[in-house]
Design an enzyme around this catalytic site. Structure first.
Site, PDB file in Angstrom:
ATOM      1  CG  HIS A  64      46.293  30.728  28.901  1.00 25.03           C
ATOM      2  ND1 HIS A  64      46.566  31.431  27.744  1.00 25.03           N
ATOM      3  CD2 HIS A  64      45.818  31.642  29.792  1.00 25.03           C
ATOM      4  CE1 HIS A  64      46.270  32.721  27.934  1.00 25.03           C
ATOM      5  NE2 HIS A  64      45.812  32.872  29.161  1.00 25.03           N
ATOM      6  NE  ARG A  66      50.341  27.044  29.441  1.00 28.54           N
ATOM      7  CZ  ARG A  66      50.385  28.363  29.372  1.00 28.54           C
ATOM      8  NH1 ARG A  66      50.140  28.986  28.224  1.00 28.54           N
ATOM      9  NH2 ARG A  66      50.678  29.075  30.423  1.00 28.54           N
ATOM     10  CG  HIS A 234      43.720  39.572  32.256  1.00 26.84           C
ATOM     11  ND1 HIS A 234      43.859  40.588  31.341  1.00 26.84           N
ATOM     12  CD2 HIS A 234      44.326  38.489  31.717  1.00 26.84           C
ATOM     13  CE1 HIS A 234      44.513  40.125  30.298  1.00 26.84           C
ATOM     14  NE2 HIS A 234      44.800  38.867  30.503  1.00 26.84           N
ATOM     15  CG  ASP A 305      45.155  34.810  32.838  1.00 23.75           C
ATOM     16  OD1 ASP A 305      45.314  33.981  31.908  1.00 23.75           O
ATOM     17  OD2 ASP A 305      45.756  35.888  32.892  1.00 23.75           O
TER      18      ASP A 305
HETATM   19  O1  DOR Z   1      50.572  35.744  32.546  1.00 22.69           O
HETATM   20  C1  DOR Z   1      50.087  35.361  31.486  1.00 22.69           C
HETATM   21  N1  DOR Z   1      50.253  34.095  31.056  1.00 22.69           N
HETATM   22  N2  DOR Z   1      49.384  36.223  30.741  1.00 22.69           N
HETATM   23  C2  DOR Z   1      49.026  35.941  29.488  1.00 22.69           C
HETATM   24  O2  DOR Z   1      48.504  36.807  28.824  1.00 22.69           O
HETATM   25  C3  DOR Z   1      49.317  34.619  28.902  1.00 22.69           C
HETATM   26  C4  DOR Z   1      49.512  33.604  29.942  1.00 22.69           C
HETATM   27  C5  DOR Z   1      50.139  32.330  29.418  1.00 22.69           C
HETATM   28  O3  DOR Z   1      49.647  31.801  28.429  1.00 22.69           O
HETATM   29  O4  DOR Z   1      51.093  31.845  30.024  1.00 22.69           O
HETATM   30 ZN    ZN Z   2      45.196  34.760  29.872  1.00 23.11          ZN
END
Ligand code: DOR
Ligand code: ZN
Length: 446
Positions: A64, A66, A234, A305
């Protein structure tokens, strides 16, 4: 051999689908041009890999980053810089940005931004919504798209399709394998009162093992009903590992370094809200179930992740603190340490980080050291011992849950389509060299 090469990687030990062998690698025009004993005189540049292991480029299919919308945590440049410093040659990025990646325009915008600024290759998920469900079959084939992502349980952002009918509709309109965040939203809602204010360890009580198992059982039933392929992101529980391994025709499995490394209760005691993520960290029994499955071939891919949040955001009191932890830069060293500890072989690591992503996502020309494939290479020193520190982390968030951990095994080089981007911790290229990863099910005319 009389051929000429732009670069030869000399004297390293190659780990690939055919085993572990000492071989040189010749690179020409961004591709693998030869594997064998090569004459250094035939190369523009020779990189000495004596004592090092030469792996197919590590692909992180779950980050991710941002951008757009929350660039104070991360952007495509900083996230991809973090990736290459950690030995990662390509990433697949999740759709829960602002705006979310749910339209052709939003996807094209991300591809353009990454083309201008990324330090490695990339692809983006399209997020499924009720509004775009009918269009997903077209969106999943657009350039730079690695597939569709569905949040069955709510997490960071607003993307959510929690019901069977909604998931079924997504599976019916898509042709490619669809990736899922599998937690049962109904159970999460029913148990929300288990959150204890100020106590992040209650996160794992609230979002329990059963919530993940229920989501995954529903999902597999829907995959069978529609005859479609699913990728469960995950996976965090022993029962899901067992269950999914009975459904290998439709299901593939992602595991994360953190769920293979950090356990309750210690993680919350040491890290507090930094350990808070979705799906949550589990106890040792669950972690051992993941390792047992992994050791028998159940896991297909390894995703970090990588979900950066700033220290200020993480310092909020639970449950106001956001879920997620960074990981793209630590994936390689944390997992090589497991290799050295004998928990997986280097061949299995390569299977999870290169061959696995190629198989699951249908990558067109990456994931192997083989003639004609992109020259994406991760060079590692299996013997190097180093301590992971926050100041090594290039992500904008500037911290890692693995801080203070001394590991054996370290990324030494990141080579992307023949270009040396990182060597011995030094950045050797500018942002903007990254290009979209191409996929077999979405090849464009060229
Ligand atoms: O812990 C998480 N953070 N799980 C997710 O599914 C999204 C992610 C985030 O984008 O911060
Ligand atoms: Zn994720």
């Amino acid at each position: 051999m009389s051929a000429r090469f732009d670069t030869i990687l000399k004297g390293g030990t190659i780990v690939n689908h055919d085993g572990v062998h000492q071989r040189d690698v010749g690179l020409a025009e961004g591709r693998i041009a030869a594997l064998g004993t090569l004459d250094p005189a035939a190369a523009g540049e020779v990189i000495d890999c004596t004592g090092l292991h030469v792996l197919p480029g590590v692909i992180d299919p779950h980050v991710h980053l941002r951008e757009p919308g929350a660039e104070h945590k991360e952007n495509l440049a900083s996230g991809s810089l973090s990736a290459v410093m950690g030995g990662v040659t390509a990433f697949f990025e999740m759709p829960n940005t602002k705006p979310e990646t749910t339209t052709e325009e939003a996807l094209a915008d991300k591809v353009a931004r990454a083309t201008a600024s990324a330090y490695c290759d990339f692809a983006f998920y399209v997020g499924a919504t009720r509004e775009n469900t009918d269009e997903l079959g077209r969106l999943e084939r657009l350039p730079g798209c690695c597939g569709v992502k569905v949040f069955m349980g709510a997490s960071t952002g607003d993307l959510l399709i929690e019901d069977d009918a909604g998931v079924e509709a997504v599976l019916r309109t898509t042709a490619r394998r669809v990736s899922f965040h599998s937690e049962d939203e109904y159970r999460l809602n029913a148990r929300k009162s288990l959150q204890r204010p100020g106590d992040p360890s209650s996160h794992s009580d609230w979002r329990d093992v059963e919530a993940a198992v229920l989501g995954t059982e529903r999902l597999v039933r829907l995959a069978r009903m529609t005859g479609k392929r699913i990728h469960v992101l995950h996976v965090t529980t022993a029962p899901e590992m067992l269950f999914l391994s009975q459904h290998r025709d439709v299901a593939t499995i992602e595991v994360t370094p953190q769920h293979l490394t950090l356990t309750l209760p210690d993680a919350y005691e040491v890290l507090g809200t930094k350990a808070q993520m979705n799906p949550p960290l589990r106890d040792r029994t669950q972690m051992e179930g993941l390792w047992l499955g992994l050791s028998q071939g159940a896991a297909d891919t390894l995703g970090s992740d990588h979900a950066p949040h700033t220290l200020e955001e993480k310092a909020k009191s639970y449950p106001s603190s956001p879920s997620g932890m960074p990981g793209v830069q630590t994936l390689v060293p944390v997992m090589l340490d497991h290799v050295n500890a004998g928990r997986l072989t280097l061949e299995r690591f390569v299977d999870l980080t290169a061959h696995g992503p190629q198989r699951v996502y249908g990558i067109a020309n990456k994931g192997r050291l083989a003639l004609g494939y992109d020259a994406d290479i991760t060079v590692v020193d299996l013997k190097r011992r180093r301590t992971i520190t926050d100041d090594w982390i290039q992500s904008r968030c500037g911290w890692t849950p693995f801080v203070g951990r001394t590991v054996t095994g370290w990324p030494v080089g990141t080579i992307i389509r023949g270009q040396r981007v990182m060597w011995e911790g030094e950045l050797l290229a500018a942002g903007g060299l990254g290009r979209p990863v191409r996929f077999q099910e979405a090849l464009q005319p060229s």
